[in-house]
Write a protein that holds these residues in place. Sequence first.
Motif, PDB file in Angstrom:
ATOM      1  N   SER A   1       0.947  40.251 -25.530  1.00 39.81           N
ATOM      2  CA  SER A   1       1.474  41.107 -24.473  1.00 39.81           C
ATOM      3  C   SER A   1       0.406  41.723 -23.566  1.00 39.81           C
ATOM      4  CB  SER A   1       2.312  42.235 -25.075  1.00 39.81           C
ATOM      5  OG  SER A   1       2.891  43.017 -24.034  1.00 39.81           O
ATOM      6  N   PRO A   2       0.042  41.027 -22.510  1.00 36.84           N
ATOM      7  CA  PRO A   2      -0.915  41.628 -21.572  1.00 36.84           C
ATOM      8  C   PRO A   2      -0.460  42.980 -21.030  1.00 36.84           C
ATOM      9  CG  PRO A   2      -0.619  39.287 -21.111  1.00 36.84           C
ATOM     10  CD  PRO A   2       0.416  39.656 -22.130  1.00 36.84           C
ATOM     11  N   ILE A   3       0.840  43.160 -20.836  1.00 38.05           N
ATOM     12  CA  ILE A   3       1.326  44.444 -20.316  1.00 38.05           C
ATOM     13  C   ILE A   3       1.075  45.545 -21.339  1.00 38.05           C
ATOM     14  CG2 ILE A   3       3.381  45.729 -19.628  1.00 38.05           C
ATOM     15  CD1 ILE A   3       4.433  43.159 -18.372  1.00 38.05           C
ATOM     16  N   ARG A   4       1.408  45.296 -22.585  1.00 37.00           N
ATOM     17  CA  ARG A   4       1.186  46.305 -23.624  1.00 37.00           C
ATOM     18  C   ARG A   4      -0.305  46.643 -23.740  1.00 37.00           C
ATOM     19  NH1 ARG A   4       2.288  43.516 -28.295  1.00 37.00           N
ATOM     20  NH2 ARG A   4       0.051  43.322 -28.594  1.00 37.00           N
ATOM     21  N   ARG A   5      -1.142  45.618 -23.695  1.00 37.49           N
ATOM     22  CA  ARG A   5      -2.583  45.852 -23.832  1.00 37.49           C
ATOM     23  C   ARG A   5      -3.144  46.612 -22.634  1.00 37.49           C
ATOM     24  NH1 ARG A   5      -5.577  40.588 -26.474  1.00 37.49           N
ATOM     25  NH2 ARG A   5      -4.369  40.470 -28.401  1.00 37.49           N
ATOM     26  N   THR A   6      -2.726  46.219 -21.443  1.00 43.84           N
ATOM     27  CA  THR A   6      -3.245  46.866 -20.239  1.00 43.84           C
ATOM     28  C   THR A   6      -2.894  48.348 -20.217  1.00 43.84           C
ATOM     29  OG1 THR A   6      -3.116  44.807 -18.974  1.00 43.84           O
ATOM     30  CG2 THR A   6      -3.169  46.851 -17.721  1.00 43.84           C
ATOM     31  N   LEU A   7      -1.715  48.682 -20.687  1.00 44.10           N
ATOM     32  CA  LEU A   7      -1.277  50.078 -20.698  1.00 44.10           C
ATOM     33  C   LEU A   7      -1.807  50.848 -21.906  1.00 44.10           C
ATOM     34  CD1 LEU A   7       2.414  49.623 -19.505  1.00 44.10           C
ATOM     35  CD2 LEU A   7       0.454  50.385 -18.159  1.00 44.10           C
ATOM     36  N   GLY A   8      -2.503  50.146 -22.800  1.00 45.94           N
ATOM     37  CA  GLY A   8      -3.072  50.807 -23.965  1.00 45.94           C
ATOM     38  C   GLY A   8      -2.049  51.309 -24.947  1.00 45.94           C
ATOM     39  N   LEU A   9      -0.895  50.644 -25.022  1.00 44.41           N
ATOM     40  CA  LEU A   9       0.160  51.082 -25.928  1.00 44.41           C
ATOM     41  C   LEU A   9      -0.111  50.558 -27.332  1.00 44.41           C
ATOM     42  CD1 LEU A   9       3.220  50.568 -23.578  1.00 44.41           C
ATOM     43  CD2 LEU A   9       2.056  52.703 -24.144  1.00 44.41           C
ATOM     44  N   ASP A  10       0.301  51.325 -28.295  1.00 44.71           N
ATOM     45  CA  ASP A  10      -0.045  51.057 -29.683  1.00 44.71           C
ATOM     46  C   ASP A  10       0.768  49.916 -30.263  1.00 44.71           C
ATOM     47  OD1 ASP A  10       2.235  52.853 -29.389  1.00 44.71           O
ATOM     48  OD2 ASP A  10       2.321  52.784 -31.573  1.00 44.71           O
TER      49      ASP A  10
ATOM     50  N   VAL B   1       2.138  38.366 -13.840  1.00 44.29           N
ATOM     51  CA  VAL B   1       2.055  39.816 -13.746  1.00 44.29           C
ATOM     52  C   VAL B   1       0.642  40.245 -14.128  1.00 44.29           C
ATOM     53  CG1 VAL B   1       2.911  42.005 -14.661  1.00 44.29           C
ATOM     54  CG2 VAL B   1       4.505  40.138 -14.183  1.00 44.29           C
ATOM     55  N   VAL B   2      -0.040  40.939 -13.222  1.00 44.15           N
ATOM     56  CA  VAL B   2      -1.423  41.357 -13.460  1.00 44.15           C
ATOM     57  C   VAL B   2      -1.554  42.873 -13.564  1.00 44.15           C
ATOM     58  CG1 VAL B   2      -2.418  39.302 -12.395  1.00 44.15           C
ATOM     59  CG2 VAL B   2      -1.905  41.300 -10.966  1.00 44.15           C
ATOM     60  N   GLY B   3      -0.478  43.572 -13.312  1.00 44.39           N
ATOM     61  CA  GLY B   3      -0.533  45.020 -13.429  1.00 44.39           C
ATOM     62  C   GLY B   3       0.845  45.635 -13.429  1.00 44.39           C
TER      63      GLY B   3
END
Length: 571
Positions: A195-204, A159-161
């Motif tokens: 978590s690349p997904i959490r980081r990509t979305l900028g979630l805290d 998953v890249v995005g």
Amino acid sequence: MLKTYTWPRYAYRRAPELDPAQDQGPMKAPVRRVPLVVVGAGPVGLSAAIDAALRGLPVVLLDDDDTVSVGSRGVCYAKRTLEIFDRLGVGQRVVDKGITWNVGRTFHGDREVFAFNLLPEAGHQRPGMVNLQQYHLEQYLVERAQQLPAIDLRWKHQVVGVVPGEDFATVEVETDDGPYTLQCDWLIVADGARSPIRRTLGLDIEGKIFQDRFLIADVVLDGEPFPADRTERRFWFDPPFHPGQSALMHREADNVWRIDFQLGWDADPEAEKQPERVTPRIRQLLDSQGFAHIGFELEWVSVYTFQCRRMANFRHGRLLFVGDAAHQVSPFGARGANSGVQDTDNLIWKLQLVIEGQAPASLLDSYDAERTFAADENLLNSTRATDFMTPKSRAAKVLRDAVLSLAEELPMGRALVNSGRLSVPALLMASPLNTPDADAFEGWMLPGAPLDDAPVRAGGRSGWLLPNTGQGFVLMLFGAPGAAQREALDALANGPIPVQPLVVVPAGEPGPADWPWLEDTDGLVARRFDARPGTAYLVRPDQHVAARWRRFDAAAARAALARATGQEARA
């Protein structure tokens, strides 16, 4: 490859989304929409996918690797997690392969100051704790997932995005054959602590990173340090073989032993992982314990730091975060993988009701409320243990050492020793899904508590209480129902959200011919539930108590069911 384990390699499969439909010709196929995608095939993601499949939900499970975890990583699985694994179909394999232990011994220097025994009271199917390397557990979960046609398990699909939306989430995936896109009604994010997904979305994700380092070494011993009936965990504060620091030793499967050494923040992680540094440390530990005759071979070595952090919210619209992606704790106390699996146990039955249109999407807010509460409890215990084990000032160390000295003499001192309070399930007493007691009860089986197990007989065969619950709502009724009760129970069983009646009768008494019933062979079910003839319990699909009454009342049961499924305002 390890001496005791060879990693399986799972085959990559081309995604059907990469191929246009026959009537599309050379045109790109339309984006496929699916009900549920899970990202991450670790223990938590696999548990989520298996649970979903068992509840009839089709699920696409994506992982960017093609094997199980490298190194033992998580090793301790607590009683509640084993009970969840039973429902998922892997519990017995974990218990059979793993090492059951109950005794923990804590030392200050070379003197024992504290010991505990995890052995629960008699009458539980599962032990307090089982040690098993994470790669074994993941392999069992993968093999279970492969048995379930509802799971589309895709290896080497990265998953890249992720693009969140109001009605669905869009997932961008890279493969060796090119990229493709999925839309999903719900996305479970189980892609680990980084978590690349959490980081990509900028979630805290907020909390504390402890400035200390620990060395983990998995070691194969060529002899038995303890008798077979005395498997134990040993923890040392300031031992002679590692002065000024702490160390831990406990057993895994295949005669592999996990040994941890506190290193201090200034240690060079790469240098400390080298065999010329690790081997002497292990030799000194073994020799100091009277095991000079035992040789060893290194299996796996890593250096890590402690983190005690969590996201502010585990639900972000259509995205649901579970396990290390949502919260991280230090490994002492076995609260990482256990709490992640319990996340999925809490989440999937709610997601099933929402996907099937039986409950509003707001029911998923209770996942956030209940599991952030559980995470806070785990973080508090983990932080306290870490602060005790790694005091950050001279005054804190003096206080810690005074507690350890006191523990040698007085029971009150032993209660203050903290080498990792071990994982226990959260008591969800403040859950919005609970119906408060209207009647007086004793004991701890109150609304929000996970069910205690107990021996029973069903159909003339000995068994256990918990396997008779867990797939849907259950109404436990103590004693045979009367005619009016039977009609009301039939209506609940055939309602939009079925509630399965489960009658519990004392030993030697017959149960109803047309409903499931259990014989309380030792009287432990009634004792643990403080039950009398007529007592009723409404049990959630995750085996937590939703409501209880001294006498079954159909209107009260319907209201409690509405509340437990997030529909109280509609009821």
